[in-house]
Design an enzyme around this catalytic site. Structure first.
Site, PDB file in Angstrom:
ATOM      1  N   HIS A 162     109.435   6.864  17.921  1.00 56.03           N
ATOM      2  CA  HIS A 162     109.295   8.182  18.822  1.00 56.03           C
ATOM      3  C   HIS A 162     107.881   8.695  18.662  1.00 56.03           C
ATOM      4  CE1 HIS A 162     113.225   8.224  20.746  1.00 56.03           C
ATOM      5  NE2 HIS A 162     113.757   8.183  19.484  1.00 56.03           N
ATOM      6  N   CYS A 204     105.689   6.892  22.449  1.00 52.02           N
ATOM      7  CA  CYS A 204     105.404   7.609  23.422  1.00 52.02           C
ATOM      8  C   CYS A 204     103.580   8.062  23.192  1.00 52.02           C
ATOM      9  CB  CYS A 204     106.261   8.587  23.812  1.00 52.02           C
ATOM     10  SG  CYS A 204     107.797   8.096  24.626  1.00 52.02           S
TER      11      CYS A 204
END
Length: 456
Positions: A162, A204
């Site tokens: 992430h 991301c």
């Protein structure tokens, strides 16, 4: 020797020299390829990092395990491959096939044989920096393996996680911030600790780790799953496993590597194929794969960094770049947890404690997301007023600029928020750009503390 004979001799020598030069010009590309495959007598190193834990994040460790298999089959030695993974997936009670990890539906076990050099509490940023730096004295626990590389060596770094604007996470402890990561690489370069580095980053807003920060004079080439503003996407979200088994960018380069002769395919060609694959979908589930740093390195063959599997036929052709190896749906990495929880709720038997627990977890996740949305909105409204507050949340700097000018301010203001409002979740970390914009606007530390205290 008379004049006529001298002329003939000169002509013959000239022809021979011209032929030799032509032959050499034809040989040079071949020799360059051979030299690259041998690594100019240097070693190839691989550092593989899964930056998350928890069964809902199955895909990151699956990606990393698959990457290990690619490097191992490519000829890299175990002593030169260093793996960071929390190692809580293979034997997790939710895993339908204990002791194994797969990276696509009905795929092979990619967990077998993977060295867990740094697992559990040892999967943290400090150890990651120490490993890259080759600093054994800074490491306690784990296998103690470090990148003990020299000026002729290449290093391949693959990170699946992430992310958020300006950083990627680790399972334990502090985030890996862009400026700290680049500083470690700069010191490695200054110490002549490598010849070239290639970085593949799945997260991301992963482009924010390099945009405006990574210069082209460090012999480093990086590709990212997304640009500096968009999320990356999970793939192979499987009902049997109740989670996503891979990530779009990651399985794209991994599956390409499984089928491609690394002695023939360049980094540039793989970048183009992976970019095509991740941009192909018109349902909003696509991300823009980017490249940063010294792009001349992209002309190198894959074999120099991830090796080449001798079992792959040199004349083999890869499949269509758009096709995945199995049917799949895509979901933003930040929403993969919601997908996991909704599926848990849907399959739980009615009237059971399992159903109640699944519903409770889903509602809590939704409530926490709404809470952080409201917290951030209140903070920026207190600092800038309602009219300008929304712009602070959404503002993106011009292309080529780093996320923030003062990285210490950025880290500090995130900590101030967490002190008053609670730890930022994977979802909440998407607001890191807001903290960067607050710093760039010149808001003082005292103002930030007061606003956070009032808002929360």
């Amino acid at each position: 020797m008379n004049h006529k004979t001298t002329c003939w001799v000169a002509l013959i020598l000239s022809m021979c020299l011209s032929s030799t030069i032509t032959t050499l010009e034809g040989v040079r590309p071949i020799m360059r390829n051979i030299q690259q495959q041998k690594g100019a007598n240097g070693n190839r190193w691989g550092v593989l990092v899964a930056g998350s834990n928890g069964y809902e994040n199955y895909r990151h460790q699956a990606d990393v395990c698959h990457a290990y298999q690619v490097l191992k089959k490519g000829g890299l030695k175990d002593e030169n491959i260093i793996v960071f993974m929390y190692d809580d997936i293979a034997n997790n009670t939710q895993n339908p096939k204990p002791g194994t990890i797969i990276n696509k539906p009905n795929g092979p076990d990619v967990y077998k044989g993977v060295p867990k050099d740094y697992s559990g509490e040892h999967t943290n940023a400090k150890k990651f920096y120490a490993v890259l730096s080759g600093n054994r004295s800074a490491i306690t626990g784990g296998t103690g393996k470090v990148v003990d590389s020299g000026p002729n060596d290449t290093i391949f770094i693959y990170y699946a996680d992430h992310g958020a604007p300006g950083f990627v996470t680790m399972p334990v402890g502090e985030n890996v911030f862009a400026n700290d990561f680049i500083d470690v690489l700069k010191k490695k370069h200054a110490a002549k600790g490598y010849k070239k580095i290639v970085i593949y980053l799945e997260a991301c807003e992963s482009g924010s780790m390099f945009e405006g920060i990574l210069t082209n004079n460090l012999n480093i080439y990086a590709t990212t799953a997304s640009n500096s503003t968009d999320p990356s996407f999970a793939a192979y979200c499987d009902n049997e496993y109740d989670t996503c088994l891979g990530d779009v960018f990651s399985v794209s380069w991994l599956e390409d590597s499984d089928k491609t002769d690394g002695r023939k395919e360049t980094l540039k060609r793989q970048y183009e194929r992976v970019r095509e694959r991740t941009l192909h979908w018109d349902d909003g589930s696509s991300s823009e794969v980017m490249q940063y740093g010294d792009k001349m390195i992209s002309n190198d063959f894959l074999v120099n960094y991830i090796g080449a599997n001798p079992a792959i036929n040199k004349n083999s052709k890869t499949n269509n770049a758009y096709f995945f190896d199995a049917p799949t749906i895509f979901v933003s990495q930040r929403d993969a947890t919601i997908l996991h929880l909704r599926h848990k709720l849907s399959i739980a038997p009615e009237g059971t404690s399992e159903k109640s627990e699944a519903e409770k977890r889903l509602l809590l996740e939704i409530a926490e997301r709404e809470q952080v949305d409201n917290n951030i909105k209140r903070i920026v409204n207190l600092l800038f007023g309602e009219k300008s507050g929304s712009e602070v949340i959404t503002n993106v700097r011009s292309a080529g600029q780093p996320l923030v000018d003062d990285w210490d301010c950025f880290k500090n203001y995130m900590k101030i928020y967490e002190t008053h409002c609670g730890t930022l979740s994977t979802y909440g970390k998407k607001y890191s750009r807001t903290f960067a914009n607050i710093c760039n606007a010149g808001i003082s530390e005292e103002q930030m503390i007061v606003a956070s205290a009032k808002a929360c």
